[in-house]
Design an enzyme around this catalytic site. Structure first.
Site, mmCIF file in Angstrom:
data_model
loop_
_atom_site.group_PDB
_atom_site.id
_atom_site.type_symbol
_atom_site.label_atom_id
_atom_site.label_comp_id
_atom_site.label_asym_id
_atom_site.label_seq_id
_atom_site.Cartn_x
_atom_site.Cartn_y
_atom_site.Cartn_z
ATOM 1 N N GLN A 120 -50.252 62.878 14.023
ATOM 2 C CA GLN A 120 -49.642 63.937 13.225
ATOM 3 C C GLN A 120 -49.286 63.326 11.880
ATOM 4 O O GLN A 120 -49.301 62.104 11.723
ATOM 5 C CB GLN A 120 -48.394 64.468 13.921
ATOM 6 C CG GLN A 120 -47.357 63.373 14.186
ATOM 7 C CD GLN A 120 -46.386 63.728 15.290
ATOM 8 O OE1 GLN A 120 -46.708 64.464 16.210
ATOM 9 N NE2 GLN A 120 -45.175 63.200 15.210
ATOM 10 N N ASP A 129 -40.901 68.337 9.138
ATOM 11 C CA ASP A 129 -41.394 67.126 8.477
ATOM 12 C C ASP A 129 -42.707 66.629 9.072
ATOM 13 O O ASP A 129 -43.179 65.553 8.708
ATOM 14 C CB ASP A 129 -40.344 66.022 8.567
ATOM 15 C CG ASP A 129 -39.903 65.729 10.009
ATOM 16 O OD1 ASP A 129 -40.097 66.608 10.880
ATOM 17 O OD2 ASP A 129 -39.365 64.633 10.259
ATOM 18 N N ASP A 159 -48.386 59.712 21.728
ATOM 19 C CA ASP A 159 -47.374 60.746 21.650
ATOM 20 C C ASP A 159 -48.017 62.129 21.792
ATOM 21 O O ASP A 159 -48.958 62.468 21.066
ATOM 22 C CB ASP A 159 -46.654 60.627 20.298
ATOM 23 C CG ASP A 159 -45.427 61.506 20.199
ATOM 24 O OD1 ASP A 159 -44.454 61.225 20.918
ATOM 25 O OD2 ASP A 159 -45.452 62.457 19.394
ATOM 26 N N ASN A 160 -47.531 62.909 22.744
ATOM 27 C CA ASN A 160 -47.972 64.301 22.919
ATOM 28 C C ASN A 160 -49.497 64.475 22.956
ATOM 29 O O ASN A 160 -50.056 65.288 22.219
ATOM 30 C CB ASN A 160 -47.410 65.173 21.795
ATOM 31 C CG ASN A 160 -45.918 65.380 21.910
ATOM 32 O OD1 ASN A 160 -45.356 65.355 23.000
ATOM 33 N ND2 ASN A 160 -45.255 65.559 20.791
ATOM 34 N N GLU A 184 -48.047 60.142 26.887
ATOM 35 C CA GLU A 184 -46.687 60.679 26.886
ATOM 36 C C GLU A 184 -46.821 62.197 26.874
ATOM 37 O O GLU A 184 -46.794 62.836 25.841
ATOM 38 C CB GLU A 184 -45.917 60.174 25.652
ATOM 39 C CG GLU A 184 -44.443 60.553 25.656
ATOM 40 C CD GLU A 184 -44.133 61.794 24.811
ATOM 41 O OE1 GLU A 184 -43.000 62.290 24.891
ATOM 42 O OE2 GLU A 184 -45.032 62.267 24.076
#
Length: 675
Positions: free
Chosen positions: A328, A363, A398-399, A427
């Site tokens: 991201q 953000d 992450d994700n 995760e």
């Protein structure tokens, strides 16, 4: 004439000798099963035939270099058709296996002879039929398809069967003797051979199954506050000093949260507020600024030279470095300007930021894989290659469930070819179907729901579910993370932290903690299951040495748990877990057992854990142990690995557990030869 049926293709039918429910096979062979080097894997199938003739099943295991080895499966529940054996691949790579079921004419004849000859039923016919069977074996010897060394034993038995001057029992005796039975057990005579497979089995390095992770934010290590100048960030050099403490606690993996430049647009303040104050460092998950993106290091943390020094120090201490990969971008990431097609644009022309209602992450811009898949794939692949070149051997992703499963399948397959030593941890706290699919497409490990499984019943049911998924999804147990602090942990104080560490470290082979766990950081942000003053949004230096000196730190316990895990191969496995009963329903009792061959130590290894699951209640209860699972007699000795105390136990020992002082026993079975 021997008949062969191949069941590898769709529509091949059931075959002459049905072979059903082969394990370990994932989704009918669509995905490969996985294990690690030296891990004992059970191979099983339901195989059967019509009538009463004897049959057998063989496993053919093919190594990465193509060499094959055969071994027999054994009927483990006679009459119910379950056949099993175990394998223990010792080298990494792409293996395969197939099963071959067959009608066994020698065993059928031998059973007939053992029944009819003593009863005097058709002795000459029985001998003639036996001679036909052994003549086939002799023909295979003459053809060179069977070792010539088998010849003398087979010829002697055949000659005896053809000797009418002998009594019937004497005629058949050599054909039923142990030496001939041994030859034909190792190299059976087979009819109607039916093949199932081949099925893929990827063998990975041990760290894919077993390890202890320690997560921390490098910027907090060495950070300090000056009233006049504000905060000074820790660096990779100051973070490297923490590696000695991490090694002393016995952790194998140092897991770094993102170390990349952090954006300033919509930067979050403390506790995820929209009002950052001067000096607030922002979330490291808002990746990217004019200083660079995913392949860069935040200037306050140091340089690539500093990162290399960090990795080198970790390697000196026997620690591997894991990096957090969050796919991201902050609005300031170079990709936003260079590749706007990699993001989702809303109807008003703005790029969509990340949301997980009610949470909003203004953000952070998620990536979109639907416009330039090939370009984005190449950029991510090259970024991972960059960090691997600098010594990273594990990635915590992450994700991953917010990216297409197809992307992970292709990317992880490529890294399996180019860097099979690199391990990816998913995760993904999400729907079970997605979590399981991420495992099937190639993730080596997965976060789990352990964090929310609290009662003995819940833990037992969950472990049984995880064992079923073991061929493709390896669980990693974390009591807390930098994002998660459950009510159990925030209300239970030190007892909850001790108890959940013991359970996480012993239930599964891979576990981890987030820094501050050893200090029992348990204050939640109101209305959320996460820490107050979340470290994602601020510096958080900690006085580990002071807490240890005051006797307040859990470091000694964590070091003890990791030492116990290292010393006992049974705790480095998942599938041998067996549950036992306790009179108190909140007490969880389980064991893990490896025989001498599987333990790799030359001796069996058995660990028995008896643990509270509630942090605010003691227990006095009688256990009901499965002695067969422990492979012990009616009385045996155990040693508590946490205290060194020894006890004489039997089938139903009485235990006293205290949430404050003795929440669990971690016991090793003392074998008679040690006494």
């Amino acid at each position: 004439m021997s008949e062969t049926t191949d069941l590898t293709g769709l529509g091949a039918g059931i075959g002459r000798i049905p072979i059903m429910d082969v394990q370990p096979v994932v989704d009918g062979g669509r995905f490969p099963a996985r294990c690690v080097e030296g891990e004992t894997v059970t191979v099983s199938a339901n195989a059967f035939r019509e009538g009463h003739d004897a049959m057998g099943v063989q496993l053919v295991l093919a190594a990465p270099d193509g060499r094959e080895q055969r071994q027999a499966l054994h009927a483990v529940n006679p009459g119910l058709d379950l056949w099993q054996t175990t394998i223990r691949p010792e080298t990494t790579g792409h293996w395969s296996f197939r099963l071959e079921a067959y009608s066994a004419p020698y065993e059928t004849w031998a059973h007939t002879a053992e029944v009819k000859i003593p009863a005097g039923i058709d002795p000459d016919l029985v001998c003639a039929e036996g001679a036909q069977v052994l003549a086939r074996v002799l023909a295979e010897i003459d053809e060179g398809t069977r070792p010539a060394a088998d010849g003398p034993v087979v010829r002697a038995a055949l000659e005896s069967l053809r000797s009418p001057g002998l009594s019937p029992s004497a005629r058949v005796a050599p054909a039923l003797a142990a030496d001939l039975r041994g030859i034909l057990a190792e190299r059976p005579l087979r009819d109607g051979v039916t093949t199932a497979g081949p099925y893929s089995l990827i063998v990975q390095r041990e760290r894919a199954l077993y390890g202890s992770w320690y997560e921390f934010f490098p910027r907090s290590e060495g950070a300090h506050f000056d009233p006049e100048h504000g905060w000074t960030s820790g660096t990779l050099r100051t973070a490297a000093r923490s590696l000695d403490r991490i090694a002393q606690m016995g952790f194998d993996v140092a897991y770094l949260t993102p170390i990349h430049p952090i954006g300033t647009t919509f930067r979050k303040g403390r506790n995820n507020s929209l009002d950052p104050q001067p000096g607030d460092p922002g979330s490291p998950y808002a990746i990217g600024s004019p200083e660079g993106g995913h392949d860069a290091i935040h200037p306050e943390l140091g340089t690539m030279e500093d990162f290399d020094a960090f990795v080198a120090r970790a390697q000196e201490l026997g620690i591997e470095v894991a990096m957090d990969i969050a796919l991201q971008c902050s609005p300031d990431h170079p990709w936003v300007a260079e590749h706007p097609e990699w993001f989702t644009v809303r109807a008003d022309g703005t790029i969509a930021y990340a949301e997980n209602p009610p949470k909003k992450y203004q953000d952070i811009y998620p990536l979109s894989f639907d416009t330039d898949y090939e370009g984005l794939y190449a950029a991510i692949r090259d970024m991972l290659e960059h960090w691997i070149a600098h010594g990273v051997t594990l990635f915590r992703v992450d994700n991953p469930h917010t990216k297409p499963a197809r992307f992970w399948e292709e990317l992880l397959a490529e890294f399996d070819r180019t860097h099979p030593e690199v391990i990816f941890l998913a995760e993904a706290f999400t729907r079970p179907t997605m979590m399981h699919t991420l495992g099937k497409v190639g993730f080596h490990q997965s976060y789990t729901y352990f964090t929310w499984r609290e009662s003995a019943e819940e833990l037992r049911e969950y472990l049984e579910e995880l064992v079923e998924a073991a061929p493709y999804m390896r669980p990693s147990f974390w009591p807390t993370t930098h994002d998660i602090l459950t009510p159990y942990m925030s209300t239970g104080g030190r007892s909850a932290f001790v108890l959940r560490a013991i359970l996480a470290a012993t239930l599964v082979p891979t576990w981890g903690i987030y820094s501050g766990y050893e200090l029992v950081e348990d204050v939640p942000r109101p209305g959320a299951q996460e820490q107050i003053d979340n470290e994602k949004y601020e510096f958080k230096p900690r006085d580990y040495a002071g807490a240890l000196a005051r006797g307040e730190s859990l470091e000694p316990l964590l070091a003890s748990l990791n030492g116990i895990r290292r010393d006992h191969p049974a705790l480095q496995t998942l599938t041998p877990i067996r549950f036992h009963e306790a009179g108190d329903e909140q007490v969880l009792v389980f064991s893990k057992h490896l025989d001498a061959a599987a333990s790799g130590t030359g001796a069996p290894d058995t660990v028995l854990v008896v643990s509270l699951t509630e942090h605010d209640r003691d227990a006095q209860t009688t256990l009901d142990l499965d002695l067969d699972a422990l492979e012990v007699g009616e009385s045996f000795e155990v040693e508590d690995l946490l205290t060194g105390e020894r006890y004489s136990w039997g089938r139903d020992p009485f235990v006293i557990l205290s949430a404050a002082d003795r929440p669990a026993h971690i016991l090793r079975i003392i074998r008679p030869e040690e006494s």
